[in-house]
Write an enzyme that holds these catalytic residues in place. Structure first.
Site, PDB file in Angstrom:
ATOM      1  N   GLY A 255       0.782  -1.236   0.000  1.00  0.00           N
ATOM      2  CA  GLY A 255       0.000   0.000   0.000  1.00  0.00           C
ATOM      3  C   GLY A 255       0.811   1.281   0.000  1.00  0.00           C
ATOM      4  O   GLY A 255       0.249   2.368   0.106  1.00  0.00           O
ATOM      5  N   ARG A 341      -7.279   2.469 -14.713  1.00  0.00           N
ATOM      6  CA  ARG A 341      -7.299   3.187 -13.431  1.00  0.00           C
ATOM      7  C   ARG A 341      -8.008   4.542 -13.486  1.00  0.00           C
ATOM      8  O   ARG A 341      -8.768   4.864 -12.565  1.00  0.00           O
ATOM      9  CB  ARG A 341      -5.888   3.317 -12.863  1.00  0.00           C
ATOM     10  N   CYS A 372     -14.891   2.648 -27.407  1.00  0.00           N
ATOM     11  CA  CYS A 372     -16.238   3.181 -27.585  1.00  0.00           C
ATOM     12  C   CYS A 372     -16.890   3.399 -26.234  1.00  0.00           C
ATOM     13  O   CYS A 372     -17.803   2.653 -25.856  1.00  0.00           O
ATOM     14  CB  CYS A 372     -17.058   2.245 -28.449  1.00  0.00           C
TER      15      CYS A 372
HETATM   16  N1  LLP Z   1      -0.943  -7.229  -0.236  1.00  0.00           N
HETATM   17  C1  LLP Z   1      -2.261  -7.440  -0.307  1.00  0.00           C
HETATM   18  C2  LLP Z   1      -2.885  -8.438   0.547  1.00  0.00           C
HETATM   19  C3  LLP Z   1      -3.023  -6.700  -1.214  1.00  0.00           C
HETATM   20  O1  LLP Z   1      -4.327  -6.900  -1.278  1.00  0.00           O
HETATM   21  C4  LLP Z   1      -2.384  -5.739  -2.051  1.00  0.00           C
HETATM   22  C5  LLP Z   1      -3.149  -4.968  -3.010  1.00  0.00           C
HETATM   23  C6  LLP Z   1      -0.996  -5.568  -1.927  1.00  0.00           C
HETATM   24  C7  LLP Z   1      -0.305  -6.326  -1.011  1.00  0.00           C
HETATM   25  C8  LLP Z   1      -0.223  -4.604  -2.778  1.00  0.00           C
HETATM   26  O2  LLP Z   1      -0.639  -3.290  -2.619  1.00  0.00           O
HETATM   27  P1  LLP Z   1       0.221  -2.102  -3.279  1.00  0.00           P
HETATM   28  O3  LLP Z   1       1.535  -2.044  -2.538  1.00  0.00           O
HETATM   29  O4  LLP Z   1       0.439  -2.428  -4.698  1.00  0.00           O
HETATM   30  O5  LLP Z   1      -0.622  -0.883  -3.081  1.00  0.00           O
HETATM   31  N2  LLP Z   1      -5.956  -1.975  -8.472  1.00  0.00           N
HETATM   32  C9  LLP Z   1      -5.758  -0.950  -7.467  1.00  0.00           C
HETATM   33  C10 LLP Z   1      -4.970  -1.437  -6.303  1.00  0.00           C
HETATM   34  C11 LLP Z   1      -5.587  -2.658  -5.673  1.00  0.00           C
HETATM   35  C12 LLP Z   1      -4.692  -3.233  -4.656  1.00  0.00           C
HETATM   36  C13 LLP Z   1      -5.221  -4.532  -4.149  1.00  0.00           C
HETATM   37  N3  LLP Z   1      -4.392  -5.122  -3.192  1.00  0.00           N
HETATM   38  C14 LLP Z   1      -5.099   0.253  -8.123  1.00  0.00           C
HETATM   39  O6  LLP Z   1      -4.886   0.228  -9.312  1.00  0.00           O
HETATM   40  O7  LLP Z   1      -4.826   1.245  -7.457  1.00  0.00           O
END
Ligand code: LLP
Length: 443
Positions: A255, A341, A372
């Site tokens: 995150g 996104r 489209c």
């Molecule tokens: N660990 C778990 C359990 C997760 O659910 C996620 C992301 C991560 C790690 C990695 O998170 P990151 O460091 O990449 O923020 N599609 C969305 C983000 C969804 C993230 C889902 N889980 C976007 O494009 O912002």
């Protein structure tokens, strides 16, 4: 003003007189050789960030530093899995498909953690049989399922419990919530996390090693992570009081936020993890438990900044708005199929002209895709050179995370290629899909 801003492009990008260079390769040459849209990954940038998170974790937690699990969902391909391996970090997978990529390059299962809120029987069986390091438990059904399958396979599986700590993270902030209305994990407040511990402890084929939480994405300070960690440590201490032993692992998820627009700053791994370590250490001390092994799961923070998408401008248009105003539309050869996104989250991006110096005055512009759909917007509002025209190359930085990985074939548009650049050389790591690839699926 749409100028090259090194803070949002990958580390080895620069604007060289009249064109963008990435990893020592000209964007113009990349577009000519591989076509557009094109995801260009700065290999050294990826490796540097992966290593930086690993050493920041070690610096912050010393002997108790666990594993940096790169979140495969942000973007995985065989070559990416090899880089993750080369950086000597782990991999977080949440489907059999992501696991298959890791396996296909011989990634060691004992550096793989398996997530997912609805893992299938087959996925569970396969993960256990190849010996993944841990499986993160997400529901009571799953505890039973994993226990049964592990026992059928004659194995004892290491597991963690995904806890919903009631800390809800939003971009740039966090708020504590009493209710945890999400599909993931076991809620702390309602007591189901505690019940999950009991359920796992009753299963001889499961070895409970610790707790996991992931509070959200694009978070810009350590407070949300620290608030979640404190709640998990409270549960660890309650476990010690009731079960007379300590759980040794805490995985605090991913995150970590990155910069997409000029003026934004990518979170510094050392700073955020040191701040988090201070809170975790003092909290453990105050409840009297040993510091657990701390793992994290950054996805976006490793791959996001490494990648730039190159598009070719096709058509441009002036649209009259109320009040005599006009808006300029610039359409590129991709859009929501290669980057969902903006449409899905209202995410904002930046763009520059990559093939020449911009000459015209700035003009408020909407950059749109070729799909489209009215919501097929790449950038809603950007002041970009008024002479942006058909044939120009646009570069959008910070598209490495959740771009290719969430790409679709909407409108039967083949998904773009991914090219890695390093030391002046470019090589294809995922080839462009063809119409033939798409038709090959139809019977
Ligand atoms: N660990 C778990 C359990 C997760 O659910 C996620 C992301 C991560 C790690 C990695 O998170 P990151 O460091 O990449 O923020 N599609 C969305 C983000 C969804 C993230 C889902 N889980 C976007 O494009 O912002």
């Amino acid at each position: 003003m749409s100028a090259f801003d090194p803070a949002i492009f990958s580390l080895n990008s620069r604007f060289d007189v009249d064109h963008l260079m990435i990893g020592g390769v000209s964007a113009v040459d990349l577009a000519a050789e591989f076509g557009t849209p094109l995801y260009v990954v700065d290999e050294a940038d990826f490796l540097l960030r992966a290593t930086a998170w690993k050493s920041a974790l070690e610096g912050a937690f010393g002997t108790q530093a666990g594993t940096v699990y790169y979140a495969a969902k942000s973007f995985i391909a065989k070559e990416i899995a090899r880089w993750v391996d080369r950086a000597e970090i782990g991999l977080d997978v949440c489907t059999g498909g992501e696991l298959a990529v890791a396996e296909s390059v011989g990634f060691s299962p004992d550096r793989i953690e398996v997530h997912g809120n609805n893992k299938s029987e087959d996925e569970i069986r396969h993960a256990i049989s190849i010996g993944v390091r841990s499986i993160v438990m997400d529901s009571f059904n799953e505890i039973e399922r994993v226990a049964r399958i592990a026992s059928e396979l004659g194995k004892v599986q290491r597991v963690l419990i995904r806890v919903t700590p009631g800390v809800e993270a939003h971009t740039h902030e966090f708020i504590a919530t009493a209710h945890e209305d999400v599909k993931f994990g076991f809620s702390l407040a309602s007591g189901t996390a505690w019940d999950a511990i009991y359920a796992i402890e009753n299963q001889p084929s499961l070895q409970l090693v610790g707790l996991h939480s992931h509070i959200g994405s694009q978070i810009f300070n350590s407070e949300g992570f620290a608030a979640a960690a404190k709640k998990l440590i409270g549960l660890l201490s309650r476990f010690r009081d009731s079960y007379g032993r300590e759980l040794s692992e805490l995985d605090l998820g991913g995150g970590y936020g990155i910069a997409y627009l000029p003026g934004e700053t990518t979170l510094d791994p050392i700073q955020v993890l040191n701040e988090l370590a201070a809170v975790v250490k003092s909290e453990c001390e105050s409840v009297g438990i040993a510091l657990p092994i701390i793992s994290i799961e950054p996805g976006r923070a490793i791959v996001g900044p490494s990648t730039t998408t190159l598009y070719t401008v096709g058509t441009t248009k002036e649209v009259e708005l109320d009040g005599g105003l006009t808006r300029r539309y610039v359409a590129v050869d991709g859009g929501m199929s290669d980057n969902i996104r903006p449409a899905l989250y209202g995410a904002e991006y930046w763009a520059i002209i990559a093939n020449r110096l911009p000459l015209g005055p700035l003009c408020n512009t909407r950059i749109v895709g070729k799909h489209c759909e009215t919501g097929d917007i790449v950038i809603r509002d950007i002041d970009i050179s008024a002479d942006t025209q058909s044939g120009d190359l646009l570069a959008i930085p910070a598209t490495g995370a959740y771009g290719r990985s969430m790409a679709s074939n909407y409108n039967h548009v083949p998904r773009p290629a991914v090219v890695a650049v390093i030391d002046g050389k470019a090589r294809l790591i995922v080839r462009r899909e063809t119409i033939a690839d798409l038709l090959a699926l139809d019977l």
